[in-house]
Write a protein that holds these residues in place. Structure first.
Motif, short mmCIF file in Angstrom:
data_model
loop_
_atom_site.label_atom_id
_atom_site.label_comp_id
_atom_site.label_asym_id
_atom_site.label_seq_id
_atom_site.Cartn_x
_atom_site.Cartn_y
_atom_site.Cartn_z
N CYS A 53 0.20 4.01 9.20
CA CYS A 53 -0.21 5.20 9.94
C CYS A 53 -1.57 4.89 10.60
CB CYS A 53 -0.34 6.36 8.96
SG CYS A 53 -0.76 7.94 9.69
N CYS A 62 1.07 10.44 5.07
CA CYS A 62 -0.15 10.03 5.77
C CYS A 62 -1.03 11.26 5.96
CB CYS A 62 0.19 9.41 7.12
SG CYS A 62 -1.24 9.10 8.18
N LYS A 64 -6.28 -3.04 4.50
CA LYS A 64 -5.79 -2.38 5.72
C LYS A 64 -6.14 -3.19 6.96
CE LYS A 64 -8.16 1.41 5.00
NZ LYS A 64 -8.69 2.78 5.20
N SER A 114 -10.71 8.63 9.40
CA SER A 114 -10.16 7.82 8.32
C SER A 114 -8.71 8.24 8.12
CB SER A 114 -10.96 8.00 7.02
OG SER A 114 -10.81 9.31 6.53
N VAL A 115 -7.94 7.31 7.55
CA VAL A 115 -6.52 7.55 7.32
C VAL A 115 -6.19 7.16 5.89
CG1 VAL A 115 -4.17 6.95 8.01
CG2 VAL A 115 -5.99 7.08 9.73
N THR A 116 -5.46 8.01 5.20
CA THR A 116 -5.04 7.72 3.84
C THR A 116 -3.53 7.75 3.75
OG1 THR A 116 -7.05 8.74 2.95
CG2 THR A 116 -5.22 8.41 1.42
N GLN A 117 -2.96 6.65 3.31
CA GLN A 117 -1.53 6.62 3.02
C GLN A 117 -1.41 6.67 1.50
OE1 GLN A 117 -0.81 3.43 6.44
NE2 GLN A 117 1.09 4.00 5.44
N TYR A 152 -5.04 12.30 7.44
CA TYR A 152 -6.14 11.76 8.23
C TYR A 152 -7.34 12.70 8.16
CZ TYR A 152 -5.06 15.22 11.78
OH TYR A 152 -4.85 16.40 12.43
N GLY A 156 -4.34 3.24 8.20
CA GLY A 156 -4.26 3.44 6.77
C GLY A 156 -3.96 2.12 6.07
N GLN A 157 -3.85 2.21 4.76
CA GLN A 157 -3.70 1.00 3.95
C GLN A 157 -2.31 0.40 4.01
OE1 GLN A 157 -4.84 3.99 3.05
NE2 GLN A 157 -6.35 3.85 1.41
#
Lengths: 114, 115
Positions: free
Chosen positions: B91, B23, A42, B3-6, B25, B106-107
């Motif tokens: 995101c 997305c 990322k 933190s953000v997760t896609q 968060y 995010g990733q």
């Protein structure tokens, strides 16, 4: 439309060498940032800069890193002694105001450390 | 810390089909939410952002996103995609009220449009 520019687009260096990555932010912007993206991972925040000083830095931004705005138009990121794990795409960004203002990103510099 | 997760690293879609990129968060305080797009060999470009107000946000190129506070989500949608939408989508969040605005990403989701 004004844009953030970065040079060089690709930098190859030997481990232990110093590199300077250059950015020209949009001219009326006041806040400046560096991010990096290791291949396949990322985008990570490195540092923010305002009023000629660092506002915030991440734990990645250790003593090997420094930033400078030497002449009112350029914004540079220096890595003093590069390591293999510094290989990444480095993005510069800027915005006019903090908070709600959009950050505009440059096209990035790909740094390869051999 | 935010933190953000896609949830999807890659999404293949046929041209003219709808798409949703997910997305989620995590943050202990209120945040601003963003979607950026990265076309091949280019920098990150803002698609849209949520700051406050209406939870449905419209952006460039026909994209929209809906902020759902209870589900801490900010999913990106487009009703009909084109080949030119092939790109990586990120995101991101930033905290309200901080100094210079640090973005947490995010990733990324690679969107591939098939003819």
């Amino acid at each position: 439309e004004p844009e953030v520019t970065q040079t060089p687009s690709h930098q190859v260096t030997q481990m232990g060498q110093e590199v300077i990555l250059r950015c020209v932010p949009i001219s009326n912007h006041l806040y400046f940032y560096w991010y990096r993206q290791i291949l396949g991972q990322k985008v990570e925040f490195l540092v923010s800069f305002y009023n000629n000083e660092i506002s915030e830095k991440s734990e990645i931004f250790d003593d090997q890193f420094s930033v400078e705005r030497p002449d009112g138009s350029n914004f540079t990121l220096k890595i003093r002694s590069t390591k293999l794990e510094d290989s990444a795409m480095y993005f510069c960004a800027s915005n006019r105001d903090r908070g709600t203002d959009t950050q505009y990103f440059g096209p990035g510099t790909r740094l390869t450390v051999l | 810390a935010q933190s953000v997760t896609q949830l999807d690293s890659q999404v293949p879609v046929f041209e003219e089909a709808p798409v949703e990129l997910r997305c989620n968060y995590s943050s202990s305080v209120s945040v601003y939410l963003f979607w950026y797009v990265q076309y091949p060999n280019q920098g990150l470009q803002l698609l849209l952002k949520y700051l406050s107000g209406s939870t449905l946000v419209k952006g460039i190129n026909g994209f929209e996103a809906e902020f759902n506070k209870s589900q801490t989500s900010f999913h990106l949608r487009k009703p009909s995609v084109h080949i030119s939408d092939t790109a990586e989508y990120f995101c991101a969040v930033s905290e309200l009220g901080r100094g210079a605005q640090k973005l947490v990403f995010g990733q990324g989701t690679r969107l591939t449009i098939n003819p």
